[in-house]
Design a protein around this motif. Structure first.
Motif, PDB file in Angstrom:
ATOM      1  N   ALA A 123      -0.674   9.535 -12.406  1.00 46.59           N
ATOM      2  CA  ALA A 123      -1.681   9.344 -13.453  1.00 46.59           C
ATOM      3  C   ALA A 123      -3.085   9.405 -12.856  1.00 46.59           C
ATOM      4  O   ALA A 123      -4.026   9.876 -13.490  1.00 46.59           O
ATOM      5  CB  ALA A 123      -1.448   8.012 -14.155  1.00 46.59           C
ATOM      6  N   LEU A 124      -3.217   8.924 -11.626  1.00 43.28           N
ATOM      7  CA  LEU A 124      -4.540   8.924 -10.989  1.00 43.28           C
ATOM      8  C   LEU A 124      -4.935  10.331 -10.541  1.00 43.28           C
ATOM      9  O   LEU A 124      -6.105  10.696 -10.572  1.00 43.28           O
ATOM     10  CB  LEU A 124      -4.525   8.008  -9.756  1.00 43.28           C
ATOM     11  CG  LEU A 124      -4.500   6.503 -10.018  1.00 43.28           C
ATOM     12  CD1 LEU A 124      -4.427   5.750  -8.693  1.00 43.28           C
ATOM     13  CD2 LEU A 124      -5.719   6.054 -10.810  1.00 43.28           C
ATOM     14  N   LYS A 178       0.834  -1.213   0.000  1.00 45.31           N
ATOM     15  CA  LYS A 178       0.000   0.000   0.000  1.00 45.31           C
ATOM     16  C   LYS A 178       0.866   1.259   0.000  1.00 45.31           C
ATOM     17  O   LYS A 178       0.517   2.260  -0.618  1.00 45.31           O
ATOM     18  CB  LYS A 178      -0.929   0.011   1.211  1.00 45.31           C
ATOM     19  CG  LYS A 178      -2.132  -0.893   1.048  1.00 45.31           C
ATOM     20  CD  LYS A 178      -3.160  -0.326   0.086  1.00 45.31           C
ATOM     21  CE  LYS A 178      -4.214   0.481   0.826  1.00 45.31           C
ATOM     22  NZ  LYS A 178      -5.317   0.863  -0.077  1.00 45.31           N
ATOM     23  N   ALA A 211       4.475   7.047 -10.984  1.00 44.11           N
ATOM     24  CA  ALA A 211       3.764   7.506 -12.177  1.00 44.11           C
ATOM     25  C   ALA A 211       2.290   7.119 -12.103  1.00 44.11           C
ATOM     26  O   ALA A 211       1.420   7.814 -12.621  1.00 44.11           O
ATOM     27  CB  ALA A 211       4.407   6.912 -13.423  1.00 44.11           C
ATOM     28  N   ARG A 212       2.029   6.000 -11.420  1.00 38.00           N
ATOM     29  CA  ARG A 212       0.662   5.524 -11.305  1.00 38.00           C
ATOM     30  C   ARG A 212      -0.173   6.511 -10.475  1.00 38.00           C
ATOM     31  O   ARG A 212      -1.253   6.915 -10.880  1.00 38.00           O
ATOM     32  CB  ARG A 212       0.685   4.163 -10.620  1.00 38.00           C
ATOM     33  CG  ARG A 212      -0.641   3.610 -10.315  1.00 38.00           C
ATOM     34  CD  ARG A 212      -0.528   2.348  -9.506  1.00 38.00           C
ATOM     35  NE  ARG A 212      -1.841   2.067  -8.998  1.00 38.00           N
ATOM     36  CZ  ARG A 212      -2.318   2.547  -7.859  1.00 38.00           C
ATOM     37  NH1 ARG A 212      -1.558   3.284  -7.113  1.00 38.00           N
ATOM     38  NH2 ARG A 212      -3.541   2.256  -7.477  1.00 38.00           N
ATOM     39  N   PHE A 241       3.733   1.508  -1.411  1.00 40.63           N
ATOM     40  CA  PHE A 241       4.177   1.669  -2.796  1.00 40.63           C
ATOM     41  C   PHE A 241       3.039   2.156  -3.681  1.00 40.63           C
ATOM     42  O   PHE A 241       3.238   2.957  -4.584  1.00 40.63           O
ATOM     43  CB  PHE A 241       4.782   0.372  -3.333  1.00 40.63           C
ATOM     44  CG  PHE A 241       6.179   0.125  -2.841  1.00 40.63           C
ATOM     45  CD1 PHE A 241       7.192   1.048  -3.071  1.00 40.63           C
ATOM     46  CD2 PHE A 241       6.489  -1.022  -2.126  1.00 40.63           C
ATOM     47  CE1 PHE A 241       8.483   0.846  -2.611  1.00 40.63           C
ATOM     48  CE2 PHE A 241       7.774  -1.240  -1.658  1.00 40.63           C
ATOM     49  CZ  PHE A 241       8.772  -0.307  -1.905  1.00 40.63           C
ATOM     50  N   GLU A 242       1.828   1.645  -3.407  1.00 40.54           N
ATOM     51  CA  GLU A 242       0.675   2.148  -4.159  1.00 40.54           C
ATOM     52  C   GLU A 242       0.555   3.654  -3.987  1.00 40.54           C
ATOM     53  O   GLU A 242       0.207   4.381  -4.912  1.00 40.54           O
ATOM     54  CB  GLU A 242      -0.627   1.509  -3.646  1.00 40.54           C
ATOM     55  CG  GLU A 242      -0.954   0.174  -4.243  1.00 40.54           C
ATOM     56  CD  GLU A 242      -2.363  -0.262  -3.814  1.00 40.54           C
ATOM     57  OE1 GLU A 242      -3.318   0.521  -3.967  1.00 40.54           O
ATOM     58  OE2 GLU A 242      -2.487  -1.383  -3.289  1.00 40.54           O
ATOM     59  N   GLY A 243       0.832   4.093  -2.757  1.00 39.97           N
ATOM     60  CA  GLY A 243       0.738   5.519  -2.465  1.00 39.97           C
ATOM     61  C   GLY A 243       1.852   6.323  -3.125  1.00 39.97           C
ATOM     62  O   GLY A 243       1.867   7.543  -3.032  1.00 39.97           O
ATOM     63  N   GLY A 244       2.820   5.627  -3.723  1.00 42.41           N
ATOM     64  CA  GLY A 244       3.848   6.336  -4.472  1.00 42.41           C
ATOM     65  C   GLY A 244       5.136   6.579  -3.713  1.00 42.41           C
ATOM     66  O   GLY A 244       5.971   7.361  -4.158  1.00 42.41           O
ATOM     67  N   VAL A 245       5.335   5.919  -2.572  1.00 39.41           N
ATOM     68  CA  VAL A 245       6.596   6.148  -1.875  1.00 39.41           C
ATOM     69  C   VAL A 245       7.737   5.518  -2.681  1.00 39.41           C
ATOM     70  O   VAL A 245       7.522   4.620  -3.477  1.00 39.41           O
ATOM     71  CB  VAL A 245       6.627   5.572  -0.434  1.00 39.41           C
ATOM     72  CG1 VAL A 245       5.551   6.184   0.412  1.00 39.41           C
ATOM     73  CG2 VAL A 245       6.523   4.053  -0.458  1.00 39.41           C
ATOM     74  N   PRO A 251       8.902   3.340  -9.716  1.00 42.86           N
ATOM     75  CA  PRO A 251       8.115   3.175 -10.946  1.00 42.86           C
ATOM     76  C   PRO A 251       6.611   3.308 -10.698  1.00 42.86           C
ATOM     77  O   PRO A 251       5.845   3.551 -11.633  1.00 42.86           O
ATOM     78  CB  PRO A 251       8.480   1.767 -11.420  1.00 42.86           C
ATOM     79  CG  PRO A 251       9.106   1.086 -10.255  1.00 42.86           C
ATOM     80  CD  PRO A 251       9.699   2.158  -9.409  1.00 42.86           C
ATOM     81  N   PHE A 252       6.203   3.135  -9.453  1.00 46.62           N
ATOM     82  CA  PHE A 252       4.759   3.233  -9.162  1.00 46.62           C
ATOM     83  C   PHE A 252       4.309   4.666  -8.935  1.00 46.62           C
ATOM     84  O   PHE A 252       3.135   4.939  -8.770  1.00 46.62           O
ATOM     85  CB  PHE A 252       4.402   2.387  -7.940  1.00 46.62           C
ATOM     86  CG  PHE A 252       4.802   0.960  -8.084  1.00 46.62           C
ATOM     87  CD1 PHE A 252       4.480   0.256  -9.244  1.00 46.62           C
ATOM     88  CD2 PHE A 252       5.509   0.314  -7.090  1.00 46.62           C
ATOM     89  CE1 PHE A 252       4.858  -1.065  -9.394  1.00 46.62           C
ATOM     90  CE2 PHE A 252       5.893  -1.003  -7.232  1.00 46.62           C
ATOM     91  CZ  PHE A 252       5.567  -1.694  -8.387  1.00 46.62           C
TER      92      PHE A 252
END
Lengths: 657, 142, 382, 392
Positions: free
Chosen positions: B140-141, B53, B136-137, B55-59, B133-134
C-alpha cells in the motif's frame, strides 16, 4: 559530514562463486548503489593482487568504506580488514558479504543465487556507511598454561611448554598421570613397549620445575578469557599427606578391603588405599573414600597403623586452588565403548568375551596374568576371534570410524600368535591401515597366518550345532567374500571396542564453554586449517577428546597445542574486542538493568557529576549486546553492531531490488 | 498461493548458527534461496525492533537462531533471547500475526544439516500459510 | 567366467520403487548373519543389496520372494539401510512391471485379494459370518470401538475362535463396539510387502473411505499386520484413526482394573513375539502383562525373545507361499517350546496361529502342545 | 507543509524572542542545550537543517507550559510537531525508548487486512455489548502488557477497571476487535503518514460500528480524537474522558456516588498535560477524588495549569534530563506527604513507575511513591459492589 565513498569487490572464488552467481551483474548492480564509487569483480579477492585492488582504490580513488563479497567472514574478514588497514583506513570501515557459503554453495539456481548475492551486497553497502572507526586495544597475556588431563597428550603438551620455561598447571583427575597409554602393553606397529617409552615422560612431568602437577584434582570453574583465565581447581582429599608418603605400599598390603582395580580393567583387585600401578606419578597412596570402611562406617584405620611415615590423614578435606592462566589445553581423552549394549555379542554374559583394554592387561607382563593370555578357567586359548568395529561405523551406536581399532586388532593378533599357539580370526569390514608402517604391519600379520574374514559379526553364541562347537564360543557372520554364512568356534573373543567421548565431556564443555560435535567430541575451530583450536580463543584441544586417534597423532597434536600456547605467551599481549558496549551518559537513567543482565560484570552504575549512570569496563566487555537490548532508553549501544547499522541492513534486505 | 515465494530474514549468532550455515555451504547442502542472513554476535543481541522492522519491511518470516542454551560464547545469551522472544511473541500475537512467522531455533556450529532443514521447513510452512499480513502494508505504501 | 554388466535401468526401477536407502550399504554382511533363513538355508541378504546397488539382480531367482520382512536385519544394520523397502522394491519390479515371474501361490492370493478383497478367495458378503450367532452389532456413527479381526480369523475356520474370543470378552465387559460392513477388505499390509503396490493402494483407499464415512475413531485389531499398516501407512493416504492392538487394549483394561481374570490356568505358556507387534512396533510388554494376569499361568521365555524374537515365517506375503519342511521357522520354535516343556505357545497374530498350528500338527505334537492367541487365553480365563 | 507554512500556521512569526518560553520550559531547566526560543530563532532565520537535524527537536514534551506564558500566543508544541514531520523526512526520529518497538507497532497497525487478537483478555466479569452506541477505546493497553511487566505496570488493569466502572454506571460499552493505535505518538513525532493511515482505518471502523459516543481512559487518545482527527477524517462522534463521564454522573448524584466505599488515604494528583493544558480538564478528576469517602487530596507545589509534565512524551528522547525532571516531580509528590500519586494517564504512570527503578542522583536517590491511575482507585472504591449492579 564526510562524503561516503564505498568500494565494492565481488570475488569469483574461481568458479566457486562465479559458477553460480553472475558476478559481473552483481558488480554492475553494486556500482549504482548510493555511495558506491567503484565496484569491481576479481577472480580471487583474497590473493595479493586482489587485496591490492582495495589498497590502490583507497589511495587513488579516495575510497573510505570497503565491502567485499566473497566467502564467509569467519574465513576472510580478518584478511580484508588487514588489507583495508594497510590501505590506510581504519579496519572497521569494512563490511563483508557472504556470497559463497550462504549463497553459491547452497543454491544451484543461477538467477535466484545472483539475486540473493545482490541483496546481500546491497545490505552490506548500506551498513558499511554507518560503520565508525574503532580502536583495537591490547591487554597483557598471563604467561602460564593450564593443561587438563595427564594422559600422553596432556603430558606432552605440558613438557613442551615447560621446556620453554613457561609455567604449566597440569590437572589430572586420577591419582596418577599416565592415562590410557599407561595401561597398554605394546604399541603398534613397532610393538615397542608402552611403559618403556611412557615412564620417562611421566617422571619428567613429575619433577619438572615449571610444571605444577595436581593429580586427583578436577577443574571446577573457569572464568575470564584468553590472556587471563581464572581457574578453580578442586584437589580432592586423598587422605594421605603427599609430602610424607614414600610410596612403599605397606598400607595397601595391610588394607583388609579389596575392590576391582580400574587400571587392570577389573581383572585384578586393589586395596581401598592404593597406588594405581607401579610406575605411578606421583608415587603416593590414595584412599578411595567411597569404599573406605573407616570413612564410611567409622571403623578400621588399618592403613594408619601400617604407615611408618605417618602419612595417613583422615582429616584431609577437598581443597580449592585458584590459578590464573593465559591459555588452556584440553586433553581429557576418551572412554572405551561398553559393548554390553550389543546384546548379541554376549559381553559380560560369556566369560571369554573381552574388550580390547581387558586383553591389553592380559598381555602385559605386569598385568593380572603376568603376561599370559589365559581363559577364565586358566587354560590357554586354542583359537581367538577379533571382532572389528564394535560400536563404531554403526549408526546404532557411533557413526564414525574409531580409527585405531584395525591397527590394535592386528597388534592383538600378533600378540595372540606370539604368546599362544592359537589360531586367530579377524572379522573386519574394511582394513584401514593408513599410517606410517601400518600397511607393512598388516602384511606382516598376513604372513604370520592370521585368518581374515570379511564380515560384520552377527552374533556370538554358545549354542553349539556341531560337536566341534561344543564348549566353544561360536562367532557367526557372513563371509562376504565367499558369500556364505560361517560359524567359527573359538575359545576367546576380543571385541575391538570404539573410542567414545568421555562420559563427562558435556560437563567439561560447559565449564570451559567449548562446543561439541554431534558425535560428542570437542569441536575444532576449523577441521583442516585450525584443528587444535576451539572457537573459544585461548582454549586448545589435543588427543582423543577431539576424535579417536593413535599415539603418534595425539603427540603431534599435543605439540601443536603447546606451540600455539607458547606463541601466545611470546607475543605477550592479547587483542581485546573492539566491538564493545558504550553508554551515552546524556541518555542513561542509571536504572541498572545492564548491570543485572551482563554475565561479565562489565557495566556498573557509578556517579558522574553527581548523577548515577552506567559505565562500561572495556576490559571485561565481550560485546554480546545483551545490555543494548535490555536498555529501555537507548543509552547503550554496541559498537559495530549498533541498532542503526543492523536496521540499515534489515531495511536494505526488505527493499525491492 | 501458487508461485508465492516467502521472504525470510534470519538473525544468526556468529558462533553457532552462522557457522552452521557456513557448514551447510561447505557441505554443499541445497536449501531454498528465500532466506537472507543477518549476522549478529549473539542471539541475545537481537533487539525486538529488528524483528518488528523486518515485518514492517514485509518479510513473511523471521528466524532467530543461535547457540544451544549451554553452548553460548557469552554464557547465557540464548536464555535472554528466549525471554525477549516470549515477550515479542505476545505482542505479535495481539497483532494477529501467525505464530509460525517468528521462529526461534538453536542450531550449533556442527548442525549444518539442521540449519538447512530449518530453512526448508520454514519455507514450506510459510508457503502454506501465505504472505504476511503486513505485506499489504508495504504494498500500500509503495 | 561370466562377465557381469550392471543393468542401470533395473537400478533405476528399484530406486524409483522406493529402494533409495540401499545406496548406503557397505556390504558388511551383518544382515545375512542376522537373517533367520540362514538357520535353515542360505539366503545372502547382503548380496541382494549389492546386486540391487549395481542393478544386477536376478529377478528370476526365488531369493526375491524369500524375505519374511521380520526386520531383524534392519534394526541392526549399521548403515540404517531399509532392507525391507529394498525387498519390496524388487518384488514390485517383478509384480507390477513384469520383469520376472511371481510364485504361483502368491499370484493366486494376490488375485483373490484384488478380486474379492481377501486372500482366501471367500465371498465378501460372508466376512462377518464368524459372528453370525453372536449378535454383534454393525458399526454405526457414535459406536466407540471398531473391531477389525483380519481376513484370517474372519474366514479361516481354524482361526475363527480368535475373533470370537475377542467378541466374547467385549460382550462380557459391555464394551460399545461393532463390526464394519462386508465392504471391508484386506488391510493390504502383506500384499504391499509382496510387491503389489497398486493393489495395496486400492485396498487402503477402500478401507479409509469406509472407516471415514462411518465415523470410525478407534479401531481395535487382532493382527499386528493390520495394526502396522493402519498405524504407519494409512495416515500417508489420509486415514488417521486411533489404532490399538487387542493386546494393548486388553492390557490397559487390566491396568485400569476393568478386566479381571479369575479362572486358573495351571499351564506353562511361552510367548512368541510377532515381528509386526515387536520389532516393527515395539510392543513387547503388554502381551506379557496380560499373560501374567492369568492366575496359575507360568510364563516362559524363549532364549531369543523380544527384540531378538524369531519370526514364524509368515511375514512379507510368505504366509501364502509354500515353505518346504525343514525350512520352517515355526518348526524351530515348536521344537524350542517342547524342549522348555511348554504346554502352550501363546501368540498375538493370526499368521503366527496358522504357522504354529501347522507345525504342531505336522510334527505330531498336537497331544502335548497347543497354540493360542492371547485373546483366546483371556476369554477362557474370565 | 514546508517550514514557512509551519511558521505561519503556528503564529511563530509573532515571536518577540522574549525567552519566556525557555524560562518556563521544564526541559530547559535540566537540558542546557534545549531552548524553545533558539529553536524558533533557527526556524525564523531559515536554518532548516540546524532545526531538523538537532536531536533536541525531539526533546520538547509538547506539554504546553510555554504557550500559557507566551505573549504572542505562538503555538510552540504544534510548531515542534510540524517541524518533526520535516525531520522525519530526513530520517530523524529522535531517540526512541524501548528500542522503538512501540513506534514500530503503530506502523505495523497501518496494515489494511489486520486481524488483531486484542480482546483476548476480556472475561465474563466484564459486560460489553455489540449493540451499544457507546464505544470504549481500549487503546494500546494490550500491547503494553509485556513491555511494562518489569515495572509492575498493567495498562489492561486500567482498561478492566474502566469497564467495571462503566458497568456499574449501567453502561455496557462496545469494544472494537480491530481498533488501531490512535496515532497520537506518530503524529507528535512527525510521522504524519502513519498517523493518517491509522486515523482513516479507525474512522472507517467507528462509522461502521454506528456509535454515538467514545469514552477514553487515556488522555492522549482523547486529545487525538477530539482535536486532531477532525483535521484528517470525518467522524461525527461525541468523545469524552472517563473522568469527565464519571464526574458528570457523580454530579447527577446517580446511583454510583452512594456506593463508593471508604478508602482512607492521603493522595496527590498529577494533571496529565493532555488532559490539563491541552483540553482544560482539571476539575473532573478532583471531583471524583472528593467523592470517594476517606480520600484526602493534597495538591503539589505545581498543579493544574502549572502542573509539571511526567517528563517523557511519545516514548522519545527519554534521556537523563527527562529523568531528572521526573525525579523532581516525584519529589514534589512526596513532599505533600501523600501516600499515593494519582494520575489519569496510563503513560504518566509508566514513566513515574519506571523512574523509581532508576538510581537517580548519588546523594538524592529518586523519591519513591506508589503511583496508580484514578480509574483503578475508583474501581477499588466500588469494590465488589460493582458487580451487584448486574441484577438491575
Amino acid at each position: 559530514m564526510e562524503e561516503i565513498r564505498t568500494g565494492v569487490y565481488i570475488c569469483h572464488c574461481g568458479l566457486n562463486i562465479a559458477g553460480v552467481v553472475d558476478v559481473e551483474e552483481v558488480a554492475k548492480y553494486a556500482g549504482q548503489l548510493p555511495g558506491v564509487v567503484v565496484s569491481r569483480e576479481y577472480r580471487y579477492m583474497c590473493s595479493d593482487p586482489g587485496q591490492d585492488l582495495i589498497k590502490d582504490d583507497i589511495k587513488e580513488l579516495g575510497v573510505n568504506r570497503v565491502v567485499v563479497a566473497s566467502c564467509s567472514p569467519r574465513m576472510h574478514e580478518p584478511t580484508f580488514r588487514k588489507a583495508v588497514e594497510d590501505g590506510g583506513l581504519n579496519p572497521y570501515l569494512y563490511e563483508h558479504a557472504n556470497i559463497r557459503e550462504h549463497c553459491s554453495w547452497v543454491h544451484d539456481d543461477k538467477e535466484l543465487a545472483t539475486n540473493k548475492a545482490k541483496d546481500l551486497v546491497r545490505a552490506a553497502v548500506r551498513r558499511v556507511c554507518r560503520h565508525e572507526p574503532l580502536v583495537v586495544r591490547e591487554a597483557p597475556f598471563t604467561p602460564s598454561v593450564l593443561v587438563i588431563g595427564g594422559g600422553i597428550a596432556g603430558m606432552q603438551a605440558a613438557l613442551d611448554i615447560a621446556n620453554g620455561h613457561q609455567k604449566v598447571y597440569l590437572v589430572e583427575r586420577d591419582p596418577s598421570i599416565g592415562g590410557h597409554m599407561a595401561q597398554l602393553d605394546r604399541t603398534f606397529p613397532t610393538l615397542d613397549c608402552s611403559e618403556c617409552i611412557l615412564t620417562p615422560k611421566m617422571s619428567d612431568v613429575g619433577h619438572h620445575p615449571f610444571i605444577e602437577l595436581h593429580t586427583y584434582s578436577e577443574v571446577e570453574e573457569v572464568s575470564g578469557s584468553i590472556g587471563s583465565f581464572k581457574v578453580k581447581i578442586r584437589k580432592k582429599a586423598r587422605y594421605v599427606d603427599e609430602s610424607k608418603c614414600v610410596g612403599c605400599g605397606d598400607c595397601e598390603e595391610k588394607c583388609p578391603w579389596k575392590v576391582p582395580s580400574e587400571y587392570e580393567m577389573g581383572l585384578a583387585k586393589r586395596g581401598v588405599i592404593y597406588i594405581p600401578f607401579a610406575q605411578a606419578i606421583p608415587n603416593v597412596a590414595t584412599i578411595d573414600g567411597e569404599h573406605c570402611v573407616y570413612l564410611q562406617k567409622g571403623k578400621c584405620r588399618a592403613c594408619e597403623k601400617a604407615c611408618e611415615a605417618g602419612a595417613i590423614d583422615f582429616e584431609q578435606k577437598d581443597e580449592i586452588i585458584e590459578v590464573e592462566v593465559g591459555a588452556i589445553i584440553v586433553a581429557t581423552g576418551y572412554d572405551q565403548f561398553d559393548p554390553a549394549v550389543i546384546s548379541q555379542y554376549g559381553y559380560r554374559r560369556f566369560d571369554n568375551v573381552l574388550t580390547g583394554l581387558e586383553f591389553e592387561r592380559l598381555t602385559c607382563a605386569a598385568g593380572p596374568t603376568e603376561g599370559k593370555i589365559l581363559l577364565k578357567d586358566g587354560r590357554e586359548p586354542e583359537s581367538v576371534a577379533l571382532v572389528h568395529c564394535v560400536g563404531s561405523r554403526d549408526q546404532n551406536y557411533h557413526e564414525y570410524c574409531s580409527r585405531v581399532c584395525c591397527m590394535y586388532a592386528l597388534k592383538y593378533a600378533h600378540l595372540a600368535k606370539e604368546l599362544t599357539k592359537a589360531d586367530v580370526y579377524q572379522f573386519y569390514i574394511d582394513m584401514r591401515c593408513f599410517g606410517e608402517g601400518y600397511e607393512e604391519f598388516y602384511n606382516r600379520l598376513s604372513e604370520e597366518g592370521v585368518n581374515f574374514i570379511r564380515g560384520k559379526v552377527a552374533k556370538i553364541t554358545d549354542d553349539a550345532v556341531t560337536d566341534e562347537e561344543k564348549g566353544k564360543l561360536v562367532v557367526v557372520s557372513e563371509d562376504t567374500l565367499l558369500g556364505k554364512l560361517i560359524r567359527v568356534p573359538v575359545d576367546m573373543v576380543i571385541l575391538c571396542s570404539a573410542l567414545q567421548p568421555r562420559a563427562d565431556a558435556e560437563n567439561v564443555g560447559k565449564i570451559l564453554n567449548i562446543n561439541r560435535r554431534a558425535d560428542g567430541f570437542f569441536l575444532e575451530r576449523h577441521v583442516k586449517l585450525d584443528p587444535v583450536a576451539t572457537p573459544t580463543d585461548g582454549i586448545f584441544i589435543a588427543g582423543c577428546c577431539e576424535a579417536p586417534r593413535d599415539i603418534p597423532d595425539t603427540v603431534a597434536q599435543a605439540e601443536a597445542t603447546a606451540a600455539k600456547a607458547l606463541s601466545l605467551i611470546s607475543r605477550g599481549t592479547v587483542t581485546l574486542e573492539a566491538a564493545i558496549s558504550t553508554v551515552d551518559e546524556s541518555i542513561c537513567h542509571g536504572c541498572g538493568r545492564c548491570e543485572e543482565v551482563c554475565p561479565f560484570s562489565a557495566p556498573s552504575i557509578v556517579s558522574k557529576n553527581g548523577v548515577m549512570v552506567s559505565e562500561i569496563n572495556e576490559a571485561l566487555c565481550k560485546g554480546c549486546g545483551a545490555c543494548a537490548v535490555i536498555c529501555p532508553t537507548g543509552a547503550v549501544t554496541i559498537k559495530h553492531f549498533t541498532q542503526d547499522e543492523i536496521l540499515a541492513q534489515v531495511d536494505a534486505l526488505t527493499e525491492a531490488r | 498461493m501458487a508461485g508465492f515465494e516467502p521472504q525470510i530474514i534470519a538473525f544468526c549468532c556468529n558462533w553457532c548458527t552462522y557457522a552452521a550455515a557456513d557448514l551447510a555451504g561447505t557441505s554443499r547442502m541445497q536449501y531454498p534461496a528465500n532466506v537472507r542472513i543477518v549476522r549478529v554476535m549473539c542471539s541475545g543481541m537481537v533487539n525486538p525492533l529488528y524483528v518488528l522492522k523486518a515485518f514492517e519491511g514485509g518479510v513473511d518470516g523471521v528466524l532467530i537462531a543461535g547457540c544451544h542454551l549451554t553452548d553460548c560464547h557469552y554464557i547465557d545469551g540464548p536464555t535472554k533471547c528466549d525471554a525477549m522472544v516470549d515477550k515479542l511473541r505476545e505482542m505479535l500475537h495481539v497483532l494477529g500475526l501467525e505464530d509460525e512467522r517468528l521462529r526461534r531455533e538453536m542450531v550449533a556450529a556442527s548442525e549444518g544439516v539442521l540449519f538447512a532443514r530449518v530453512i526448508k521447513e520454514m519455507v514450506e510452512q510459510l508457503k502454506k500459510i501465505g504472505p504476511s499480513p503486513f505485506k499489504a502494508r508495504t504494498e500500500a505504501l509503495a | 567366467m561370466e562377465v557381469l554388466s550392471p543393468y542401470k535401468e533395473a537400478t533405476e526401477v528399484i530406486l524409483e520403487a522406493g529402494g533409495e536407502p540401499l545406496k548406503l550399504c557397505y556390504q558388511c554382511g551383518l544382515c545375512t548373519g542376522t537373517c533367520p533363513w540362514n538357520m535353515v538355508r542360505s539366503f545372502l541378504v547382503r548380496r541382494i543389496m549389492h546386486e540391487a546397488q549395481l542393478g544386477a539382480v536376478d529377478f528370476g531367482s526365488e531369493d526375491v520372494w524369500t524375505c519374511v520382512t521380520c526386520k531383524a536385519c534392519v534394526d541392526r544394520c549399521p548403515r540404517g539401510v531399509e532392507i525391507i523397502d529394498v525387498m519390496r522394491a524388487l518384488r514390485r519390479a517383478v509384480a507390477s512391471l513384469g520383469i520376472g515371474v511371481v510364485p504361483d501361490a502368491l499370484r493366486i492370493s494376490a488375485k483373490n485379494i484384488a478380486g474379492v478383497g481377501n486372500p482366501l478367495g471367500e465371498p465378501p458378503e460372508r466376512r462377518n459370518d464368524w459372528a453370525k450367532d453372536l449378535k454383534v452389532k454393525d458399526f454405526a456413527k457414535g459406536t466407540e470401538v471398531l473391531y477389525f479381526p483380519c481376513c484370517v480369523p474372519s474366514y479361516d475356520p481354524g482361526v475363527k475362535n480368535v475373533a470370537r474370543s475377542v467378541a466374547a470378552i467385549f460382550d462380557r465387559l459391555k464394551i460399545d463396539y461393532g463390526l464394519i460392513g462386508t465392504e471391508a477388505k484386506c488391510c493390504g499390509e502383506a500384499i504391499r510387502k509382496a510387491g503389489y503396490e497398486e493393489t495395496f493402494q486400492s485396498l487402503a483407499q477402500n478401507n479409509i473411505d469406509l472407516f471415514t464415512s462411518n465415523g470410525v475413531k478407534t479401531v481395535v485389531v487382532s493382527s499386528p499386520h493390520c495394526y502396522h499398516t493402519f498405524k504407519a501407512e494409512y495416515p500417508e493416504l489420509g486415514g488417521e484413526f486411533e489404532v490399538l492392538h487387542i493386546a494393548q487394549y486388553l492390557a490397559s483394561l487390566i491396568d485400569k482394573g476393568k478386566l479381571k481374570l479369575s479362572k486358573e490356568l495351571n499351564k506353562k505358556v511361552v510367548y512368541s513375539d510377532p515381528c509386526y507387534l515387536g520389532r516393527h512396533n515395539h510392543i513387547y510388554d503388554e502381551p506379557r502383562e496380560i499373560l501374567k494376569a492369568i492366575p496359575g499361568l507360568e510364563l516362559l521365555e524363549f532364549p531369543d525373545a523380544r527384540e531378538n524374537g524369531l519370526c514364524c515365517g509368515g511375514g512379507g506375503g510368505r504366509i501364502w507361499m509354500d515353505t518346504p519342511k525343514g525350512e520352517r521357522f515355526s518348526d524351530i520354535r515348536v521344537e524350542q517350546a517342547a524342549e522348555m516343556g511348554a504346554d502352550i505357545i501363546a501368540v498375538a497374530c493370526p499368521y503366527c496361529v496358522l504357522n504354529y498350528t501347522d507345525s504342531v500338527l505336522s510334527m505330531g505334537k498336537a497331544e502335548t502342545m497347543q497354540v493360542k492367541d492371547i485373546a483366546e487365553l483371556v476369554a477362557e480365563a474370565m | 507543509m514546508n517550514l514557512e507554512d509551519i511558521i505561519k500556521d503556528t503564529n511563530t512569526y509573532y515571536c518577540l524572542e522574549c525567552g519566556k518560553c525557555t524560562s518556563v520550559c521544564p526541559v530547559a531547566r535540566y537540558d542546557k542545550c534545549f531552548s524553545p526560543r533558539m529553536i524558533i530563532e533557527n526556524a525564523l532565520l531559515g536554518f532548516e537543517d540546524e532545526l531538523v537535524l538537532d536531536r533536541e527537536l525531539f526533546s520538547c514534551l509538547t506539554c504546553y507550559m510555554c504557550q500559557s506564558e507566551c505573549p504572542s500566543d505562538v503555538d510552540f508544541p504544534v510548531f515542534v510537531r510540524e517541524a518533526r514531520s520535516l525531520a522525519q523526512g530526513k530520517g530523524q526520529h529522535g531517540i526512541c525508548a524501548h528500542s522503538g518497538q512501540l513506534q514500530s507497532l503503530a506502523r505495523l497497525m497501518t496494515s489494511p487486512n489486520l486481524k488483531q487478537k486484542r480482546l483476548e483478555w476480556l472475561s465474563q466479569e466484564h459486560r460489553v455489548s455489540e449493540k451499544s452506541d457507546v464505544l470504549f477505546w481500549v487503546g494500546c493497553a494490550p500491547y503494553f502488557e509485556p513491555i511494562f511487566e518489569d515495572i509492575g505496570f498493567s495498562a489492561l488493569g486500567i482498561t478492566k477497571a474502566s469497564l467495571k466502572i462503566l458497568n456499574s454506571l449501567g453502561i455496557e460499552p462496545k469494544l472494537l476487535p480491530n481498533e488501531r493505535c490512535c496515532g497520537h505518538d506518530a503524529l507528535w513525532t512527525g510521522d504524519v503518514d502513519t498517523f493518517k493511515k491509522l486515523a482513516e482505518y479507525n474512522a472507517a471502523q467507528i462509522k461502521e460500528a454506528g456509535v454515538k459516543k467514545i469514552v477514553f481512559a487515556c488522555p492522549e487518545g482523547y486529545r487525538t480524537f477530539k482535536l486532531d482527527y477532525p483535521d484528517y477524517v470525518d467522524l461525527d462522534c461525541e468523545v469524552q474522558h472517563i473522568s469527565e463521564l464519571l464526574a458528570e454522573k457523580i454530579a447527577e448524584n446517580s446511583h454510583l456516588s452512594g456506593k463508593l466505599m471508604e478508602i482512607k488515604k492521603k493522595v496527590t494528583y498529577q494533571d496529565p498535560c493532555r488532559l490539563g493544558r491541552h483540553l482544560g480538564v482539571y476539575d473532573a478528576p478532583r471531583k471524583i477524588l472528593e467523592a470517594i469517602p476517606g480520600i484526602e487530596l493534597v495538591e503539589m507545589k505545581h498543579s493544574g495549569l502549572e502542573a509539571i509534565c511526567c517528563g517523557t512524551s511519545a516514548f522519545t528522547n527519554c534521556d537523563s534530563y527527562s529523568n531528572a525532571l521526573r525525579a523532581e516531580r516525584l519529589s514534589e509528590a512526596v513532599e505533600t506527604g501523600a501516600e499515593l500519586l494519582i494520575t489519569a494517564c496510563p503513560k504518566c504512570q509508566t514513566h513515574f513507575r519506571c523512574a523509581q527503578v532508576d538510581k537517580g542522583e548519588e546523594h538524592r536517590p529518586t523519591p519513591k511513591i506508589e503511583v496508580i491511575d484514578l480509574i483503578n482507585l475508583v474501581a477499588d472504591a466500588i469494590g465488589e459492589g460493582g458487580k451487584s449492579s448486574k441484577k438491575k
